[in-house]
Motif scaffolding. Structure first.
Motif: not given
Length: 222
Positions: A130-134, A20-21, A136-137
């Motif tokens: 995406e890096m700010e919100s996740d 998924a990532l 794990a990512f």
């Protein structure tokens, strides 16, 4: 008659359970991702069309599938032998990782060329969001090197476009060829070879037109 050969595909591998990532990375670049059963694995196979407007071609695609157990076992042995992820890694591993962190573009990588600068900028902004919100990512993106374009003296269009860019206006360094921008993303979301060493993905765009013949893709770098 000139060659009509094109780059057909690139095969990348994700760690089992992390598809998924890895898929999300390419979705953020604007690619079209299709999922298919994989008879050799419990994990699916993905075909990623980098040109999402023309997704059914036989070239310009990426195959994404799970690492094989044999490679995972090999890499465990390599990591143990070299002291990877320990306080005292083998000196050759330490030196390699330090230099690649400083010069990501000088090691094995693959480049994705954007025909529209705005789409490249949207991809970079999407990755940052995406890096700010996740978390794990974000943990899987080790670095993002942003290099702005440098035109010939007096090329006001390039200078103005860089100054107005949400991505490149803050960049201090220039791309290696004139008239182009480069973004080098270092990640371990997928592997182009040995998974434990991660991958480098280059995103680039080149300004074209009269007076801009010299660039990184026609062997006239200066």
């Amino acid at each position: 008659m000139g060659s009509k050969t094109s780059l057909g595909h690139l095969a990348l591998h994700f760690r089992p359970g992390e598809r998924a990532l890895a898929v999300r990375f390419f979705e953020l670049l604007g690619a079209r991702v299709q999922e298919f059963p994989n008879k050799f694995s419990d994990e699916p196979l993905y075909i990623i069309a980098m040109d999402s407007a023309d997704p059914d071609r036989a070239d310009n695609i990426i195959y994404l599938f799970a690492l094989k157990p044999a490679q995972l076992e090999l890499e465990r042995a390599i990591a143990e032998s070299l002291g990877a992820n320990t306080a005292e890694p083998h000196p050759v591993l330490r030196d390699f990782l330090e230099q690649r962190a400083q010069w990501p573009e000088s090691y094995l990588h693959f480049g994705l060329h954007f025909s529209d600068l705005g789409q490249l900028e949207a991809a970079v902004l999407g990755l940052r969001k995406e890096m700010e919100s996740d978390p794990a990512f974000a943990a899987r993106i080790q670095s993002m090197q942003v290099l702005k374009a440098r035109g010939e003296e007096g090329d006001i269009e390039i200078d103005d476009r860089m100054a107005a860019s949400l991505v490149f206006s803050e960049a201090e360094d220039y791309a290696y060829g004139r008239h182009g921008v480069q973004v080098h993303v270092r990640t371990n979301l997928f592997a182009t070879g040995i998974d434990m060493f991660g991958s480098v993905v280059e995103l680039d765009y080149v300004f074209t037109g009269p007076g801009r013949e010299r660039n990184a893709f026609n062997s006239l770098i200066s």
